[in-house]
Design a protein around this motif. Sequence first.
Motif: not given
Length: 231
Positions: A6-19, A41-48
């Motif tokens: 029910t919270d989309i952010n739960e799916a990205f709890k392990n998303l980190k910079d550079g992924m 909104s998470l603000g992760v950087k250096n994504l491919t």
Amino acid sequence: MSKVITDINEAFKNLKDGMSILAGGFGLCGIPENSIAAIASLGVKNLTVVSNNCGIDDIGLGKLLRNKQIKKMIASYVGENKEFERQFLTGELEVILTPQGTLAEQLRAGGAGIPAFYTPTGVGTLIAEGKETKIFDGKEYLMERAIKGDFAIVKAKKADTFGNLVFHETAMNFNPLCAKAGNITVVEVEEIVEVGSLDPNFIHLSGIYVNYIYKGSFEKHIEKIVTREGN
């Protein structure tokens, strides 16, 4: 087992910079806009990011470009995105332009566990620079590597709680290919039903490829409006 969140952010709890992220969609058709907003909104950087294109200014993947969250873009089409063009020309964004059929096959191969394949597309062009070629039956072919991603973000019309998916006509586009090639696949849908409600003959993608399902809200965007001048 239900994969519904029910919270989309739960799916990205392990998303980190550079992924790396594989994003479904074609233009603004079938884009996973809720997932894109969450990543922004998470603000992760250096994504491919791997996608057919990069949306348009401030819509779709254009939001991540605006935030300068994307370091490398693998795509087939630049489109109407002025920020994409600006970042590419200034060297802020690394871009690997890939023929559309090749990109689709790279994703398909990644999902099928095939490490590489040969194609005639790109032989003798800049695309072939630094890549292995081989002759088959007197014709030269270029070796292309498969693509897999840390995350895949996908839009579908309908899902059951296990993740079996139904897409809406051409909005299917790159979505199933991305879903199969992602280590973690996040699907946003318009409708969720119970397991057994979907006709097996009309399921487009098996739930074995899906990790999270989110019922989102969607806005119908138009990429470009052209009107005729009044008489």
